[in-house]
Structures are given as C-alpha cells and as structure tokens.
Scaffold this motif. Structure first.
Motif, PDB file in Angstrom:
ATOM      1  N   ALA A 187       0.861  -1.185   0.000  1.00 46.80           N
ATOM      2  CA  ALA A 187       0.000   0.000   0.000  1.00 46.80           C
ATOM      3  C   ALA A 187       0.896   1.234   0.000  1.00 46.80           C
ATOM      4  O   ALA A 187       1.881   1.285   0.732  1.00 46.80           O
ATOM      5  CB  ALA A 187      -0.917   0.000   1.219  1.00 46.80           C
ATOM      6  N   VAL A 188       0.544   2.199  -0.837  1.00 48.69           N
ATOM      7  CA  VAL A 188       1.348   3.415  -0.966  1.00 48.69           C
ATOM      8  C   VAL A 188       0.425   4.623  -0.941  1.00 48.69           C
ATOM      9  O   VAL A 188      -0.545   4.684  -1.707  1.00 48.69           O
ATOM     10  CB  VAL A 188       2.178   3.412  -2.267  1.00 48.69           C
ATOM     11  CG1 VAL A 188       2.943   4.726  -2.411  1.00 48.69           C
ATOM     12  CG2 VAL A 188       3.149   2.240  -2.283  1.00 48.69           C
ATOM     13  N   SER A 189       0.732   5.571  -0.064  1.00 46.01           N
ATOM     14  CA  SER A 189      -0.020   6.820   0.020  1.00 46.01           C
ATOM     15  C   SER A 189       0.769   7.908  -0.702  1.00 46.01           C
ATOM     16  O   SER A 189       1.946   8.123  -0.413  1.00 46.01           O
ATOM     17  CB  SER A 189      -0.235   7.197   1.489  1.00 46.01           C
ATOM     18  OG  SER A 189      -1.119   8.285   1.611  1.00 46.01           O
ATOM     19  N   ILE A 190       0.119   8.580  -1.649  1.00 44.79           N
ATOM     20  CA  ILE A 190       0.772   9.577  -2.490  1.00 44.79           C
ATOM     21  C   ILE A 190       0.490  10.972  -1.948  1.00 44.79           C
ATOM     22  O   ILE A 190      -0.664  11.325  -1.698  1.00 44.79           O
ATOM     23  CB  ILE A 190       0.287   9.481  -3.952  1.00 44.79           C
ATOM     24  CG1 ILE A 190       0.418   8.044  -4.468  1.00 44.79           C
ATOM     25  CG2 ILE A 190       1.054  10.448  -4.845  1.00 44.79           C
ATOM     26  CD1 ILE A 190       1.820   7.499  -4.467  1.00 44.79           C
ATOM     27  N   HIS A 191       1.553  11.786  -1.810  1.00 45.28           N
ATOM     28  CA  HIS A 191       1.418  13.142  -1.299  1.00 45.28           C
ATOM     29  C   HIS A 191       2.402  14.080  -1.997  1.00 45.28           C
ATOM     30  O   HIS A 191       3.291  13.639  -2.730  1.00 45.28           O
ATOM     31  CB  HIS A 191       1.690  13.171   0.211  1.00 45.28           C
ATOM     32  CG  HIS A 191       0.613  12.570   1.043  1.00 45.28           C
ATOM     33  ND1 HIS A 191      -0.446  13.301   1.527  1.00 45.28           N
ATOM     34  CD2 HIS A 191       0.420  11.298   1.461  1.00 45.28           C
ATOM     35  CE1 HIS A 191      -1.246  12.499   2.219  1.00 45.28           C
ATOM     36  NE2 HIS A 191      -0.744  11.278   2.201  1.00 45.28           N
ATOM     37  N   ALA A 192       2.229  15.362  -1.751  1.00 42.09           N
ATOM     38  CA  ALA A 192       3.217  16.382  -2.074  1.00 42.09           C
ATOM     39  C   ALA A 192       3.291  17.303  -0.872  1.00 42.09           C
ATOM     40  O   ALA A 192       2.270  17.602  -0.256  1.00 42.09           O
ATOM     41  CB  ALA A 192       2.841  17.157  -3.335  1.00 42.09           C
ATOM     42  N   ASP A 193       4.481  17.761  -0.532  1.00 46.27           N
ATOM     43  CA  ASP A 193       4.683  18.478   0.711  1.00 46.27           C
ATOM     44  C   ASP A 193       4.331  19.962   0.583  1.00 46.27           C
ATOM     45  O   ASP A 193       4.191  20.485  -0.527  1.00 46.27           O
ATOM     46  CB  ASP A 193       6.144  18.318   1.150  1.00 46.27           C
ATOM     47  CG  ASP A 193       6.307  18.321   2.670  1.00 46.27           C
ATOM     48  OD1 ASP A 193       5.304  18.527   3.373  1.00 46.27           O
ATOM     49  OD2 ASP A 193       7.443  18.118   3.142  1.00 46.27           O
ATOM     50  N   GLY A 194       4.208  20.636   1.723  1.00 46.79           N
ATOM     51  CA  GLY A 194       3.929  22.064   1.756  1.00 46.79           C
ATOM     52  C   GLY A 194       4.930  22.774   2.635  1.00 46.79           C
ATOM     53  O   GLY A 194       4.558  23.538   3.518  1.00 46.79           O
ATOM     54  N   SER A 195       6.213  22.537   2.385  1.00 43.89           N
ATOM     55  CA  SER A 195       7.279  23.104   3.197  1.00 43.89           C
ATOM     56  C   SER A 195       7.692  24.477   2.669  1.00 43.89           C
ATOM     57  O   SER A 195       7.064  25.020   1.754  1.00 43.89           O
ATOM     58  CB  SER A 195       8.474  22.139   3.216  1.00 43.89           C
ATOM     59  OG  SER A 195       9.457  22.561   4.128  1.00 43.89           O
TER      60      SER A 195
END
Length: 309
Positions: A187-195
């Motif tokens: 299982a893989v959760s896909i995200h993009a950061d907000g740094s």
C-alpha cells in the motif's frame, strides 16, 4: 547533501541529478533512517489514456494526459485489472491518493478527530497547493491514475482509497482500513509536501515501531522499509530528482510514529512525498504531466521490485 548518505539503489539516478531544491496525515518534523535499496524491475511503456482532470501544462509543454486511465471507485478495480495476467498476477496493490478534491467544502467533517493508536487527530485536511493553485489533491489523484495503469499492465489488482467519487475523505483511519481489508501486498499513500521555499526533493515516510491502542506496526516495519527503500531508489532513477534537502539526511527516507495511515496499517505501507509544492522549482515539476508520469513510473517500479522480491 553528501553523496554517501544516499541509499545505494539511488546512486545511478543521482548521477543525472542536477539540483535539489504538508499537511494532514503527512509533513512536519521527522526522524530519519536509511538502508540499502534493491534493483528495479522494468515496466513496459504505458498505453495512451484519457486526459487528466488536473492542471496539465508544465514547463515541458506536456498536456498531462500521458499514461492515464479513467478512475474507479474506492476499493474497486478497473476492467483491465480483472484480466489477471502478467508477473504480478494475484498481487493486490492499494494506492491512497492523499486528501480529496472536495475536502475544502466539508471542513466540519474533516476536522472530526479519529483515533490513530498513539493519539487522535483530524479525519483529514485539504492538503497543500502550488502558489498558482494546483492542489495536492489533484496531483495525488493524477499520479495514482498513472500508477494504476502501469501496475495493471503487470497483472496487479489495483484498488484506490478514493477517486474523487465521494464528497470528502475517507478519513485517515478508513484509508488504512481499506488497505487492510483488501489484504494488500503493498500500500502506498501519495502526497506532495507544503514546506518552505528552497526546501526541495522527495522523501519516503516509513512506519516506526508502534504498539499502542489500535495501532500495532511491529509486523510491517521490516517489509515497509524494504518497500520504501526500493521506491526511493527507483524514484531517483525514473525522475532524475534527488532526495529531500530538508528531512531525511540526504537518504530520501524518514521514519515516523505519528501518522494514522501508517500506524493503523496491517499491510506493508509507505507514504511518498513527491516534492514540495511551495517551492517554485519543485512546483514546476509537479505541475508537469510528463514529470508526473516519471514519478508514477518510479514509484510503480519500486512496488514491482518489492512484490517480485
């Protein structure tokens, strides 16, 4: 970042890398860890698909439609998955596109707190976005579609936790439960950061060892690390982009014990933060359809490598 700090499987990709440089159930401070990566498995070229519903044009002029297939409901599979042919026949992959495009309309619902074992936290958040409004929710769903097409071509059964087919959510506890109930092999959760501006690069978040309340990750820590290391190495090779310059110590790997999506998982699972939406250079990549295809390929090749051993 020191070259020696990078996981070995990513060294080939690092040779072509020029320059590196959240919200909800991802992002924030993290402890770091690293380990060896394994060789990638090769995936065939994707078939042309339908256009992406997300923002398309990037600096390369891509229209964002390459390699994508239409979506399906959470927990369901698209028609091609039922064929069950290819080296991943019999394997189940759950892809969790972080956040939901409709979350911003349902703040009361997504602010409801849920138990993640070690503590309680919000059901979900709206996620982040680039300065010009390309949302993390759009990004994650587009990458998930591309991954599904690639993995189904290898014979895997692919399930999405959401496909913009529900008003909001699912909550982070339900996201984990979907993978568990599917008996996912990965299982893989896909995200993009907000740094912050200047913080660049990807990182893969691994589950720490947690045994508290409803959370017990002890059985999945080892295989999840293996999955994460393989994804990190293949992500570098596929995209030409290096690991985070702000977390992970240059390894592209971070271990956390506070994320419900990992704490409540009983199957091997990792989060992938594909880049930082708040940095203009990373944002130019994240808004490119061609780059999103590379990212999807890198993550998928890591999954294939893990499943084939």
């Amino acid at each position: 970042m020191a070259l020696a700090a990078l996981v070995p499987g990513a060294l080939l990709g690092w040779a072509v890398y020029a320059a590196v440089g959240g919200s909800g159930d991802d992002g924030g401070d993290a402890s770091t860890s690293a380990g060896p990566s394994a060789p990638a498995s090769s995936l065939p070229p994707p078939s042309p698909g339908t256009p992406s519903p997300s923002k398309s044009d990037g600096p390369d002029g891509s229209d964002g439609s390459d390699g994508e297939k239409p979506g399906t409901s959470p927990g369901s599979t698209s028609p091609s998955a039922s064929a069950g042919t290819g080296p991943l026949k019999g394997k189940v992959v759950v892809i969790d596109p972080g956040h939901n495009p409709g979350n911003f309309r349902h703040t009361a619902e997504i602010n409801r707190r849920v138990d993640v074992g070690t503590h309680s936290k919000e059901c979900d958040t709206t996620g982040t976005s680039t300065d010009d409004g390309f949302s993390e929710a759009e990004f994650t769903l587009d990458v998930a579609h591309r991954m599904r097409a690639l993995l189904e071509e290898q014979g895997a059964t692919v399930k999405l936790t959401q496909d913009d087919d529900r008003p909001f959510g699912p909550c982070i506890d339900e996201r984990a439960r979907i993978g568990n109930e599917a008996g996912a092999d990965a299982a893989v959760s896909i995200h993009a950061d907000g740094s912050g501006t200047g913080n660049r690069g990807f990182h893969v978040i691994l589950p720490g060892s947690v045994d508290s309340g409803a959370a017990d990750t002890r059985a999945i820590v080892g295989p999840s690390r293996d999955l994460g290391e393989r994804i990190a190495g293949n992500f570098v090779r596929a995209t030409g982009n290096g690991p985070s310059n702000y977390v992970g110590g240059g390894t592209g790997l971070v271990t956390r014990e506070d994320l419900g999506g990992l704490n409540l998982s009983t199957v091997p699972k990792v989060f992938v933060e594909c880049g930082n939406m708040r940095d203009s250079k990373d944002a130019a990549l994240l808004t490119s359809g061609a780059w999103r295809q590379k990212a999807a390929r890198g993550i998928s090749e890591g999954i294939v490598s893990f499943l084939r051993g």
